[in-house]
Motif scaffolding. Structure first.
Motif, PDB file in Angstrom:
ATOM      1  N   PHE A 133      14.929  -0.064   2.143  1.00  0.00           N
ATOM      2  CA  PHE A 133      13.819  -0.662   1.394  1.00  0.00           C
ATOM      3  C   PHE A 133      12.503   0.033   1.698  1.00  0.00           C
ATOM      4  N   ASP A 134      12.253   0.292   2.973  1.00  0.00           N
ATOM      5  CA  ASP A 134      10.967   0.869   3.350  1.00  0.00           C
ATOM      6  C   ASP A 134      10.787   2.253   2.738  1.00  0.00           C
ATOM      7  N   ALA A 135      11.839   3.055   2.732  1.00  0.00           N
ATOM      8  CA  ALA A 135      11.737   4.392   2.159  1.00  0.00           C
ATOM      9  C   ALA A 135      11.514   4.323   0.656  1.00  0.00           C
ATOM     10  N   ALA A 136      12.182   3.379  -0.030  1.00  0.00           N
ATOM     11  CA  ALA A 136      11.988   3.239  -1.477  1.00  0.00           C
ATOM     12  C   ALA A 136      10.565   2.786  -1.796  1.00  0.00           C
ATOM     13  N   LEU A 137      10.039   1.872  -0.981  1.00  0.00           N
ATOM     14  CA  LEU A 137       8.659   1.412  -1.158  1.00  0.00           C
ATOM     15  C   LEU A 137       7.682   2.561  -0.960  1.00  0.00           C
ATOM     16  N   MET A 138       7.907   3.342   0.105  1.00  0.00           N
ATOM     17  CA  MET A 138       7.025   4.464   0.386  1.00  0.00           C
ATOM     18  C   MET A 138       7.133   5.552  -0.680  1.00  0.00           C
ATOM     19  N   ALA A 139       8.314   5.714  -1.259  1.00  0.00           N
ATOM     20  CA  ALA A 139       8.468   6.675  -2.337  1.00  0.00           C
ATOM     21  C   ALA A 139       7.565   6.299  -3.512  1.00  0.00           C
ATOM     22  N   SER A 140       7.530   5.014  -3.847  1.00  0.00           N
ATOM     23  CA  SER A 140       6.673   4.553  -4.938  1.00  0.00           C
ATOM     24  C   SER A 140       5.202   4.752  -4.607  1.00  0.00           C
ATOM     25  N   LEU A 141       4.830   4.463  -3.372  1.00  0.00           N
ATOM     26  CA  LEU A 141       3.430   4.605  -2.964  1.00  0.00           C
ATOM     27  C   LEU A 141       2.980   6.062  -3.008  1.00  0.00           C
ATOM     28  N   TYR A 142       3.797   6.939  -2.423  1.00  0.00           N
ATOM     29  CA  TYR A 142       3.408   8.339  -2.258  1.00  0.00           C
ATOM     30  C   TYR A 142       4.102   9.260  -3.263  1.00  0.00           C
ATOM     31  N   GLY A 143       4.485   8.728  -4.397  1.00  0.00           N
ATOM     32  CA  GLY A 143       5.307   9.494  -5.328  1.00  0.00           C
ATOM     33  C   GLY A 143       4.720  10.781  -5.839  1.00  0.00           C
ATOM     34  N   SER A 168       3.534  -3.850   4.334  1.00  0.00           N
ATOM     35  CA  SER A 168       4.896  -3.531   3.919  1.00  0.00           C
ATOM     36  C   SER A 168       5.915  -4.539   4.445  1.00  0.00           C
ATOM     37  N   ALA A 169       5.687  -5.051   5.646  1.00  0.00           N
ATOM     38  CA  ALA A 169       6.630  -6.038   6.204  1.00  0.00           C
ATOM     39  C   ALA A 169       6.628  -7.311   5.359  1.00  0.00           C
ATOM     40  N   GLN A 170       5.454  -7.755   4.913  1.00  0.00           N
ATOM     41  CA  GLN A 170       5.363  -8.947   4.068  1.00  0.00           C
ATOM     42  C   GLN A 170       6.033  -8.708   2.717  1.00  0.00           C
ATOM     43  N   VAL A 171       5.890  -7.490   2.200  1.00  0.00           N
ATOM     44  CA  VAL A 171       6.524  -7.181   0.920  1.00  0.00           C
ATOM     45  C   VAL A 171       8.036  -7.261   1.058  1.00  0.00           C
ATOM     46  N   GLN A 172       8.584  -6.677   2.115  1.00  0.00           N
ATOM     47  CA  GLN A 172      10.030  -6.722   2.308  1.00  0.00           C
ATOM     48  C   GLN A 172      10.502  -8.157   2.524  1.00  0.00           C
ATOM     49  N   GLU A 173       9.738  -8.934   3.258  1.00  0.00           N
ATOM     50  CA  GLU A 173      10.099 -10.332   3.494  1.00  0.00           C
ATOM     51  C   GLU A 173      10.128 -11.127   2.196  1.00  0.00           C
ATOM     52  N   PHE A 174       9.229 -10.790   1.269  1.00  0.00           N
ATOM     53  CA  PHE A 174       9.184 -11.489  -0.017  1.00  0.00           C
ATOM     54  C   PHE A 174      10.524 -11.391  -0.742  1.00  0.00           C
ATOM     55  N   PHE A 175      11.208 -10.266  -0.572  1.00  0.00           N
ATOM     56  CA  PHE A 175      12.465 -10.045  -1.281  1.00  0.00           C
ATOM     57  C   PHE A 175      13.669 -10.623  -0.542  1.00  0.00           C
ATOM     58  N   ALA A 176      13.427 -11.524   0.393  1.00  0.00           N
ATOM     59  CA  ALA A 176      14.537 -12.250   1.015  1.00  0.00           C
ATOM     60  C   ALA A 176      15.279 -13.063  -0.040  1.00  0.00           C
ATOM     61  N   THR A 347      -6.241  11.200   1.032  1.00  0.00           N
ATOM     62  CA  THR A 347      -5.559  11.390   2.314  1.00  0.00           C
ATOM     63  C   THR A 347      -5.102  10.081   2.938  1.00  0.00           C
ATOM     64  N   HIS A 348      -5.622   8.954   2.461  1.00  0.00           N
ATOM     65  CA  HIS A 348      -5.276   7.648   3.000  1.00  0.00           C
ATOM     66  C   HIS A 348      -4.667   6.773   1.903  1.00  0.00           C
ATOM     67  N   ALA A 349      -3.950   5.754   2.339  1.00  0.00           N
ATOM     68  CA  ALA A 349      -3.278   4.881   1.377  1.00  0.00           C
ATOM     69  C   ALA A 349      -3.266   3.461   1.901  1.00  0.00           C
ATOM     70  N   MET A 350      -2.858   2.529   1.034  1.00  0.00           N
ATOM     71  CA  MET A 350      -2.794   1.130   1.447  1.00  0.00           C
ATOM     72  C   MET A 350      -1.719   0.386   0.673  1.00  0.00           C
ATOM     73  N   ILE A 351      -1.108  -0.557   1.385  1.00  0.00           N
ATOM     74  CA  ILE A 351      -0.173  -1.527   0.789  1.00  0.00           C
ATOM     75  C   ILE A 351      -0.738  -2.893   1.100  1.00  0.00           C
ATOM     76  N   GLN A 352      -1.108  -3.641   0.077  1.00  0.00           N
ATOM     77  CA  GLN A 352      -1.706  -4.962   0.292  1.00  0.00           C
ATOM     78  C   GLN A 352      -0.982  -5.991  -0.577  1.00  0.00           C
ATOM     79  N   MET A 353      -0.729  -7.157   0.009  1.00  0.00           N
ATOM     80  CA  MET A 353       0.012  -8.200  -0.700  1.00  0.00           C
ATOM     81  C   MET A 353      -0.796  -9.476  -0.759  1.00  0.00           C
ATOM     82  N   TYR A 354      -0.650 -10.159  -1.903  1.00  0.00           N
ATOM     83  CA  TYR A 354      -1.294 -11.458  -2.114  1.00  0.00           C
ATOM     84  C   TYR A 354      -0.237 -12.452  -2.561  1.00  0.00           C
ATOM     85  N   GLN A 355      -0.247 -13.620  -1.922  1.00  0.00           N
ATOM     86  CA  GLN A 355       0.604 -14.711  -2.334  1.00  0.00           C
ATOM     87  C   GLN A 355      -0.247 -15.970  -2.480  1.00  0.00           C
TER      88      GLN A 355
END
Length: 356
Positions: A133-143, A168-176, A347-355
């Motif tokens: 999951f983490d690699a697929a998420l990062m692929a989308s981010l840094y595609g 990213s941990a919260q995003v993966q947890e969401f898909f439980a 050069t920098h990136a971010m993954i942010q989640m809102y629930q």
């Protein structure tokens, strides 16, 4: 809301006075535009740098743009909000080259060249190996990074170190629990290919029951994805290893993968102003907002204090959301302060989640 970023900001001024002339030169080189189109491009460039924002009386979408206006027509370009002015600039560019009559994407040659790049197959050789999951998420981010494959194969620690915000941990947890997912797409080409890889991972592993891809209704900015671009990238993905392209093709046939658009995706406004039908569609699912432009529209293209919580800026959203963004503009929230030069350097990136 903090002050809105205008064309008087150094970065916005650079975009209009340095990047746009280069873009127009590339367009003239890529297309057999005649004297009328070339003259229209030259006049647009001059007007957007020195003139007043105007709307033609006979524009086919006049009423739509009047509805999107925020008292900017009739004012000097430099005084306009950066987001609004940049969006309207691209609408005028399409008019200048006759897109609405010919339907020829002015950025099409650039997109085609990227998909036909001989090095693309090698860049995506990592698809032959299963992704977690983490690699697929990062692929989308840094595609849109050519070095992505090496970083995924070597492990994701280095990639995470480059994040100024990492949910990213919260995003993966969401898909439980399996979810319905919508992507608000950004760029075509490599980025869209990698978004499709993430969508395939979600569907193939039962993490998403349905995925909808929201593309632009017409060419927007230089490389933003249209429905045609989605089709082109789907075909290209079927030629790459790993089977993601074929699985997505089958998912589309079964109704589990859908492609949509909405006029608001080319609006010069933030998502705070999204129409009720779009808000209703996003209410009961996870929405993934891809890229820098969608981030500016998501939080508001303003001079935010970087420490402002992401949640505070997107609490208007009707449902849960994830922002996947490489920093290419001045706007930052929910992160430690980032140096001004780093905000626009990619050069920098971010993954942010809102629930909610």
């Amino acid at each position: 809301m903090p002050p809105v970023i205008t064309l008087e900001s150094p970065f916005a001024h650079q975009v209009f006075h340095e990047r746009h002339p280069v873009l127009f030169a590339r367009l003239k080189d890529a297309h057999p535009y005649g004297p009328e189109q070339r003259k229209a491009l030259d006049e647009l460039l001059k007007e957007s740098q020195e003139g007043v924002i105007s709307l033609a009386d006979d524009a086919f979408d006049r009423e739509q743009w009047l509805a999107w206006d925020r008292r900017h027509f009739g004012t000097p370009w430099p005084k306009a909000p950066f987001l609004w002015a940049e969006s309207y600039f691209y609408r005028l560019l399409l008019g200048a080259v006759g897109y609405f009559e010919t339907k020829v994407d002015p950025f099409g040659p650039f997109k085609t060249a990227e998909l036909n790049d001989p090095g693309l197959a090698e860049d995506y050789a990592w698809l032959a190996e299963p992704l977690d999951f983490d690699a697929a998420l990062m692929a989308s981010l840094y595609g849109n990074r050519a070095d992505l494959g090496f970083q995924l194969i070597a492990g994701n620690t280095k990639i995470h170190d480059e994040l100024v915000a990492d949910d990213s941990a919260q995003v993966q947890e969401f898909f439980a629990k399996p979810a319905t997912v919508t992507f608000i797409l950004d760029n075509a080409g490599r980025e869209l290919l990698s978004d499709l890889v993430f969508a395939d991972h979600l569907l193939a592993n039962g993490l998403a029951t349905e995925v909808t891809l929201h593309a632009k209704p017409y060419p927007y900015y230089v490389s933003d994805a249209t429905i045609t671009d989605v089709s082109d990238c789907m075909r290209r993905l079927r030629q790459l290893p790993g089977g993601a392209g074929q699985r997505l093709h089958e998912a589309a046939a079964e109704g589990r993968l859908k492609v949509r658009t909405h006029p608001f995706h080319c609006a010069p406004l933030s998502f705070h102003d999204m129409p009720t039908d779009l808000a209703a569609e996003l209410k009961s699912q996870l929405t993934i907002f891809k890229g820098d432009l969608n981030y500016r529209r998501l939080v508001g293209d303003c001079y935010w204090d970087a420490a402002t919580p992401f949640r505070e800026t997107v609490s208007y959203l009707p449902g849960p959301a994830v922002a996947l963004r490489i920093l290419k503009s001045e706007v930052v929230v929910g992160a430690d302060d980032v140096e001004p030069a780093s905000r626009i350097a990619g050069t920098h990136a971010m993954i942010q989640m809102y629930q909610p």
